[in-house]
Write an enzyme that holds these catalytic residues in place. Structure first.
Site, mmCIF file in Angstrom:
data_model
loop_
_atom_site.group_PDB
_atom_site.id
_atom_site.type_symbol
_atom_site.label_atom_id
_atom_site.label_comp_id
_atom_site.label_asym_id
_atom_site.label_seq_id
_atom_site.Cartn_x
_atom_site.Cartn_y
_atom_site.Cartn_z
ATOM 1 N N LYS A 1 19.211 -23.701 6.556
ATOM 2 C CA LYS A 1 20.800 -23.607 7.030
ATOM 3 C C LYS A 1 21.647 -24.777 6.538
ATOM 4 O O LYS A 1 21.193 -25.963 7.038
ATOM 5 C CB LYS A 1 20.772 -23.343 8.457
ATOM 6 C CG LYS A 1 20.287 -21.828 8.786
ATOM 7 C CD LYS A 1 20.621 -21.704 10.202
ATOM 8 C CE LYS A 1 19.890 -20.354 10.477
ATOM 9 N NZ LYS A 1 20.596 -19.262 10.298
ATOM 10 N N LYS B 1 15.705 -14.806 24.926
ATOM 11 C CA LYS B 1 16.131 -13.289 24.610
ATOM 12 C C LYS B 1 16.860 -12.922 25.747
ATOM 13 O O LYS B 1 16.637 -13.237 26.891
ATOM 14 C CB LYS B 1 14.900 -12.531 24.044
ATOM 15 C CG LYS B 1 14.324 -13.028 22.809
ATOM 16 C CD LYS B 1 13.500 -11.911 22.253
ATOM 17 C CE LYS B 1 12.641 -12.284 21.047
ATOM 18 N NZ LYS B 1 13.643 -12.578 19.794
ATOM 19 N N GLU C 1 19.496 -15.972 22.058
ATOM 20 C CA GLU C 1 19.777 -14.552 21.639
ATOM 21 C C GLU C 1 20.252 -13.545 22.543
ATOM 22 O O GLU C 1 19.746 -13.877 23.526
ATOM 23 C CB GLU C 1 18.480 -13.830 20.920
ATOM 24 C CG GLU C 1 18.024 -14.737 19.605
ATOM 25 C CD GLU C 1 16.790 -14.185 19.128
ATOM 26 O OE1 GLU C 1 16.581 -12.838 19.010
ATOM 27 O OE2 GLU C 1 15.659 -14.905 18.999
ATOM 28 N N LYS D 1 6.568 -18.955 9.406
ATOM 29 C CA LYS D 1 5.873 -18.961 10.538
ATOM 30 C C LYS D 1 5.618 -17.713 11.268
ATOM 31 O O LYS D 1 6.011 -16.732 10.984
ATOM 32 C CB LYS D 1 7.183 -19.852 11.293
ATOM 33 C CG LYS D 1 8.330 -18.727 11.610
ATOM 34 C CD LYS D 1 9.044 -18.913 12.920
ATOM 35 C CE LYS D 1 9.783 -17.840 13.172
ATOM 36 N NZ LYS D 1 10.439 -17.760 14.304
ATOM 37 N N HIS E 1 11.601 -24.284 15.291
ATOM 38 C CA HIS E 1 12.904 -24.578 14.866
ATOM 39 C C HIS E 1 13.694 -25.483 15.850
ATOM 40 O O HIS E 1 14.062 -26.478 15.470
ATOM 41 C CB HIS E 1 14.029 -23.269 15.059
ATOM 42 C CG HIS E 1 13.502 -22.026 14.430
ATOM 43 N ND1 HIS E 1 12.926 -22.075 13.191
ATOM 44 C CD2 HIS E 1 13.565 -20.736 14.739
ATOM 45 C CE1 HIS E 1 12.666 -20.834 12.742
ATOM 46 N NE2 HIS E 1 12.863 -19.981 13.784
ATOM 47 N N ARG F 1 0.759 -1.257 -0.110
ATOM 48 C CA ARG F 1 -0.071 -0.015 -0.104
ATOM 49 C C ARG F 1 0.931 1.126 0.072
ATOM 50 O O ARG F 1 1.066 2.026 0.876
ATOM 51 C CB ARG F 1 -0.786 -0.037 1.106
ATOM 52 C CG ARG F 1 -0.185 -0.567 2.497
ATOM 53 C CD ARG F 1 -1.061 -0.652 3.610
ATOM 54 N NE ARG F 1 -0.696 -0.985 4.635
ATOM 55 C CZ ARG F 1 -1.450 -1.143 5.710
ATOM 56 N NH1 ARG F 1 -2.635 -1.519 6.005
ATOM 57 N NH2 ARG F 1 -0.434 -1.730 6.995
ATOM 58 N N ASP G 1 7.290 -19.118 19.089
ATOM 59 C CA ASP G 1 8.233 -18.375 18.261
ATOM 60 C C ASP G 1 9.631 -19.354 17.683
ATOM 61 O O ASP G 1 9.754 -19.362 16.484
ATOM 62 C CB ASP G 1 8.860 -17.000 18.805
ATOM 63 C CG ASP G 1 9.329 -16.127 17.824
ATOM 64 O OD1 ASP G 1 8.738 -16.191 16.349
ATOM 65 O OD2 ASP G 1 10.573 -15.583 18.055
ATOM 66 N N HIS H 1 13.045 -21.074 8.414
ATOM 67 C CA HIS H 1 14.238 -20.878 7.604
ATOM 68 C C HIS H 1 15.307 -21.631 8.171
ATOM 69 O O HIS H 1 16.711 -21.870 7.677
ATOM 70 C CB HIS H 1 14.701 -19.464 7.600
ATOM 71 C CG HIS H 1 14.957 -18.835 9.044
ATOM 72 N ND1 HIS H 1 14.020 -18.495 9.857
ATOM 73 C CD2 HIS H 1 16.171 -18.647 9.645
ATOM 74 C CE1 HIS H 1 14.755 -17.880 10.789
ATOM 75 N NE2 HIS H 1 15.769 -18.081 10.692
#
Ligand SMILES: NC(=O)c1ccc[n+]([C@@H]2O[C@H](COP(=O)([O-])OP(=O)(O)OC[C@H]3O[C@@H](n4cnc5c(N)ncnc54)[C@H](OP(=O)(O)O)[C@@H]3O)[C@@H](O)[C@H]2O)c1
Length: 506
Positions: free
Chosen positions: A201, A357, A235, A167, A259, A60, A254, A197
């Site tokens: 790898k 995280k 992370e 995802k 994964h 948009r 998540d 993804h």
């Protein structure tokens, strides 16, 4: 297409896509700009796209084709893996088109259909199109419905249409099934590509190569020799500007749902009859079906939220103080679960999965930890610094494999044994840098090769594992706070300590 980088000995991505194009929804989004558009250029650069390849952006914005091409150009210059070549870019940019529209507006899809049909005539895309939904998951149903109603999802004889979704694939079993119904109302199962993804790898695919191309690992790859398996995705950053996406989703949905359960399946599965999609999926599904849920979810799982503190010498806010996160949020930013598998190979071996995280460092690894030798003919003092043997697949960063084992300390008067590591680094053994996961996966979509894409059964099995845990967590109030820069909440340490084990410090 010009092919300046293609090394004739490069057999990693051996096939060139036939005539086709990609319609990319969500071109102004983070993922499109940082990963998808650069990967398309990298594929063009390596000679894997057909000469008439077309990229249609849908957003948009009041852009024309040149404006959008300029956006793609900037994304490529900033994020592409391979060097910029003017001639490759020129050829790619000739196939770039833009459709201005809102995802909810049927008129925009009629315009899109006109553009796609024009490309078929002018660029020779021959009716072969991918619809890549890099958009908020809540919009998948509306887009798929419009693709169907506009006729865009329907290929004529000899053509193909495929859809790519990112995802999360639903947020529980029921919504995952709803999503499948929506997707399957417009596309056949083999036309639906769910991107995880991680599976693109090289280091993840290497788990299968190492296990099944060698003789020395498989004989000890079972509960007779393996004590436990620890799969970590950590992370060191917080949620950044992604509050809208993350709140209500959390670490387990998540990362673990996709994964980490996929990594577990690849680590634990039996040898497939072949590496075609059907055979690999059958074996992964057996692993996911064999999962036994923790008897007591409170004791065998842990969750937490990062607290304000310091990381890398910089003050950081806690999850509940992040912009866009309500102070009452119960979304977890750390999750750990202990699973076992009901099969002969893995009976009694716990698989510990954890993700979070603002942890100590950014790392993803699969660590297979072996049992201690049944007898150690050394003094207690000599082996006090000896821990368990381990084989660690380092998924990212520092891609490679580490083997940890005991070795004699040189020069000591008595025979002392201490841990040493043997490292295989991709960079030391292979001169080429690995393609980005998105390069591999996008090319596989264009080629119609699905082994690295989870199908609906795997997704459903994953939700069957997670749903009871998430339900229990939803009843049990606020997650525990943990220090930024550490390795998660106290309950995660307690959870593994109850088994007489401890987490690896990656
Ligand atoms: N970012 C990642 O690293 C990552 C990783 C894994 C999976 N994913 C998944 O990938 C997808 C995209 O992620 P993202 O981070 O790129 O999301 P994002 O930055 O929020 O982008 C979403 C895109 O959707 C567009 N959009 C939203 N509503 C629209 C509407 N009504 N009409 C037209 N366009 C609309 C946005 O356009 P506007 O600019 O006009 O709002 C934007 O281009 C999501 O499904 C996400 O869950 C992302």
């Amino acid at each position: 297409m010009a092919n300046p980088l293609r090394d004739p000995r490069d057999r990693r991505l051996p096939k060139v896509a036939g005539p086709c194009g990609i319609v990319l929804f969500g071109v102004t989004g983070d993922l499109a700009r940082k990963k998808i558009m650069p990967a398309i250029y990298d594929l063009a650069n390596r000679g894997f796209l057909p000469p008439g390849f077309a990229l249609v952006g849908f957003a948009r914005r009041q852009w024309d084709n040149e404006d959008f091409a300029a956006e793609v150009h900037d994304a490529v210059r900033e994020h592409a893996r391979t060097p910029f070549h003017e001639d490759v870019w020129r050829q790619l940019s000739e196939g770039i088109r833009f459709v201005e529209g809102d995802l909810n507006d049927p008129v925009s899809y009629a315009q899109l259909r006109d553009v796609v049909e024009e490309l078929d005539r002018l660029r020779g895309t021959m009716g072969n199109h991918v619809f890549y939904l890099s958009i908020p998951p809540g919009l998948f149903p509306v887009v798929v419905t419009h693709l169907k109603e506009s006729g865009l999802s329907e290929p004529a004889a000899g053509e193909w249409r495929r859809v790519v979704v990112e995802k999360p694939f639903g947020h529980d079993l029921t919504s995952a099934r709803d999503l499948d119904h929506v997707l399957e109302s417009a596309f056949r199962p083999d036309e639906i590509f769910r991107i995880d993804h991680y599976l693109g790898k090289e280091t993840v695919q290497n788990i299968l190569a190492v296990r099944f191309a060698n003789t020395m690992f498989e004989p000890i790859w079972n509960g007779n020799f393996v004590d436990n398996v620890q799969i970590t995705q950590a992370e060191d950053i917080g949620i950044g500007g992604r509050a809208g996406y993350y709140d209500g989703i959390g670490a387990a949905r998540d990362v673990i749902q996709n994964h980490l359960l996929q990594l577990m399946a690849l680590t634990a599965m039996e040898e497939p009859l072949s590496f075609d999609a059907q055979q690999v999926r059958v074996e992964k599904e057996k692993v996911l079906s064999a999962v036994r849920l923790p008897g007591d979810i409170d004791l065998h799982t842990a969750r937490g939220q990062y607290a304000a503190g310091w990381q890398g010498g910089v003050p950081v806010v806690g999850f509940l103080e992040e912009d866009g996160i309500p102070a009452t949020s119960t979304t977890e930013t750390f999750a750990a679960i202990r699973l076992t598998l009901d099969n002969r190979r893995w009976a009694g071996v716990p698989f510990y999965l954890r993700t979070g995280k603002r942890l100590g460092r950014r790392v993803t690894e699969v660590a297979v930890v072996f049992k201690r030798a049944p007898h150690l003919p050394f003094s207690d003092y000599a082996v006090q610094e000896l821990s368990d043997n381990a084989l660690v697949f380092r998924i990212q960063p520092d891609e490679g494999i580490t083997v940890r084992f005991g070795s004699k300390v040189p020069g000591t008067p008595t025979l002392e044994v201490r841990d040493v590591s043997m490292d295989f680094q991709y960079g030391d053994s292979f001169v080429d840098t690995s393609p980005e996961a998105y390069e591999k996966l996008i090319l596989d979509v264009l080629l119609g090769e699905p082994p690295l894409f989870p199908r609906s059964t795997e997704v459903e099995l994953s939700w069957r594992i997670l749903d009871p845990i998430l339900d229990r967590w939803a009843e049990s109030g606020r997650p525990e706070q943990y220090a930024s820069g550490g390795w998660g909440p106290a309950s995660a340490y307690d959870m593994i300590a109850r088994d007489g084990r401890e987490w690896r410090r990656p």
